[in-house]
Motif scaffolding. Sequence first.
Motif, short mmCIF file in Angstrom:
data_model
loop_
_atom_site.label_atom_id
_atom_site.label_comp_id
_atom_site.label_asym_id
_atom_site.label_seq_id
_atom_site.Cartn_x
_atom_site.Cartn_y
_atom_site.Cartn_z
N PRO A 114 0.73 -1.11 0.02
CA PRO A 114 -0.04 0.07 0.11
C PRO A 114 0.92 1.36 0.00
N LEU A 115 2.01 1.44 0.78
CA LEU A 115 2.68 2.49 0.79
C LEU A 115 3.51 2.65 -0.28
N HIS A 116 3.80 1.64 -1.07
CA HIS A 116 4.51 1.44 -2.36
C HIS A 116 3.79 2.22 -3.44
N ILE A 117 2.52 1.88 -3.48
CA ILE A 117 1.48 2.37 -4.50
C ILE A 117 1.31 3.95 -4.39
N VAL A 118 1.19 4.17 -3.03
CA VAL A 118 0.70 5.70 -2.59
C VAL A 118 2.11 6.52 -3.01
N PHE A 119 3.19 6.02 -2.82
CA PHE A 119 4.53 6.73 -3.33
C PHE A 119 4.64 6.91 -4.78
N ARG A 120 4.28 5.68 -5.38
CA ARG A 120 4.48 5.89 -6.86
C ARG A 120 3.13 6.67 -7.24
N SER A 121 2.12 6.79 -6.57
CA SER A 121 1.03 7.91 -7.24
C SER A 121 1.61 9.54 -6.70
N SER A 122 2.75 9.61 -6.18
CA SER A 122 2.91 11.35 -5.76
C SER A 122 3.88 11.81 -6.78
N GLY A 123 4.08 10.96 -7.98
CA GLY A 123 4.70 11.74 -9.02
C GLY A 123 4.37 13.18 -9.28
N LEU A 124 3.34 13.71 -9.18
CA LEU A 124 2.87 15.12 -9.45
C LEU A 124 3.87 16.01 -8.77
N ILE A 125 4.38 15.80 -7.51
CA ILE A 125 5.07 16.61 -6.74
C ILE A 125 6.58 16.65 -7.48
N ALA A 126 7.17 15.80 -7.87
CA ALA A 126 8.41 16.01 -8.62
C ALA A 126 7.98 16.55 -9.94
N ASN A 127 7.09 16.11 -10.40
CA ASN A 127 6.45 16.48 -12.01
C ASN A 127 6.56 17.98 -11.95
N MET A 128 5.92 18.61 -11.04
CA MET A 128 5.71 20.08 -10.86
C MET A 128 7.10 20.77 -10.75
N VAL A 129 7.90 20.13 -9.77
CA VAL A 129 9.03 20.87 -9.45
C VAL A 129 9.87 20.88 -10.62
N SER A 182 11.67 7.73 -3.09
CA SER A 182 11.73 9.24 -3.41
C SER A 182 12.80 9.36 -4.70
N LEU A 183 13.74 8.68 -4.64
CA LEU A 183 14.57 8.96 -5.69
C LEU A 183 13.96 8.31 -7.08
N GLY A 184 13.15 7.30 -6.87
CA GLY A 184 12.43 6.72 -8.30
C GLY A 184 11.41 7.69 -8.72
N VAL A 185 10.68 8.57 -7.62
CA VAL A 185 9.81 9.37 -8.31
C VAL A 185 10.42 10.54 -9.09
N VAL A 186 11.71 11.17 -8.58
CA VAL A 186 12.45 12.11 -9.09
C VAL A 186 12.55 11.42 -10.61
N PHE A 187 13.12 10.36 -10.72
CA PHE A 187 13.76 9.94 -11.88
C PHE A 187 12.66 9.88 -12.82
N ALA A 188 11.27 9.26 -12.27
CA ALA A 188 10.13 9.11 -13.08
C ALA A 188 9.81 10.48 -13.74
N ALA A 189 9.52 11.44 -13.04
CA ALA A 189 9.44 12.96 -13.29
C ALA A 189 10.32 13.20 -14.44
N LEU A 190 11.58 13.11 -14.49
CA LEU A 190 12.46 13.37 -15.38
C LEU A 190 12.08 12.60 -16.60
N LEU A 191 11.93 11.42 -16.46
CA LEU A 191 11.67 10.54 -17.77
C LEU A 191 10.46 10.85 -18.36
#
Length: 348
Positions: A114-129, A182-191
């Motif tokens: 569940p935490l894994h899913i929530v974190f992967r859904s938070s890409g909007l933060i890194a995407n906006m930054v 967290s690092l994965g979310v940042v890389f996903a936003a750049l991707l």
Amino acid sequence: MGASNAQTATSTATAAILLSEWIPVIGLIFGGCCSNVFALESLVREVPKCGNLITFGQFAFITLVGLPSHVHLGWVPRLKPRRVPIQRWMVMVTLYFCVSVLNNLALGYNISIPLHIVFRSSGLIANMVCGYFVMNKRYPRMQALSVVMVTIGVVMATLSSVHGTHEHGLMRDSVIGIGLLSLGVVFAALLGLYQEQTYLKYGKHWREGLFYNHMLALPMFLFFYKDIGHQIQALSQSQSVNLGELPLVGALLGENMISVPYLWISLLVNVLSQWACASGVHQMTSMSSSLTLNVVLNLRKLVSLVISVLLFQNPVTPGMMAGCMLVFAGTFAYSKFRPVVAVPKKLE
């Protein structure tokens, strides 16, 4: 009257064509991705740190499926002409590989599904930054507030998940796992930003992207060959099951008694479902806007979260539930507004 009937017939035909295209794609995304979560949790519950083997299996299978379409198979195999320069694919492959490895590695560090899913859904933060600083995008105030909702939701879910983990080793593992996610979310936003620019310039060739994003990453697994070897041994030591006792498979095998470690069956299901999921996501990328894709994927993650809680009885505290609701509500609110690009920048 005749013109009206012709217009109605045209509209009906158009709707039928759209449905015929969208229904299979939605089926691949929801069916493939949700069953992938089921198989993934079956694996990591028994062998928590098997992320590299799972990722390698997914990448190898998707590459094999795409070989006939993108490689001339002869005495000397060679790549067929591409629509997108190989340099572009190399950048995306590196980012995509990092995202996949980091997300799967995190599951071995006291991170629940569940935490894994929530974190992967938070890409909007890194995407906006990243969009603000890299692409010079400017966002409406309500869209920024939506991201604040997502941020608060992720923090609540994370603190709720870590709360009560008093053992030093488990707490340290949780911190490492959250750092990897967290690092994965940042890389996903750049991707996502780089992929957006590539598709705008060269067109949306989703099959080519699916193949090269996986094929070019295979040599990178050489860095993890020892780890993958240990994980193969761990899966092979799991309890064996008779394939003849499985639904559908038994009808094909008849009375033949073939036993295999059951975790290898889970890995096979995971690999096949990941292929279906990735095919659906890449195809939808070429059919819809990024906002539509974002909404569909977050709906899928919500369904995966429910499956994880109901089937595997993962504990969900009120704090995590409130955090999940904020994340998904913020995501949908975000999709209602479009950012404005003040001075376009290029990612080379």
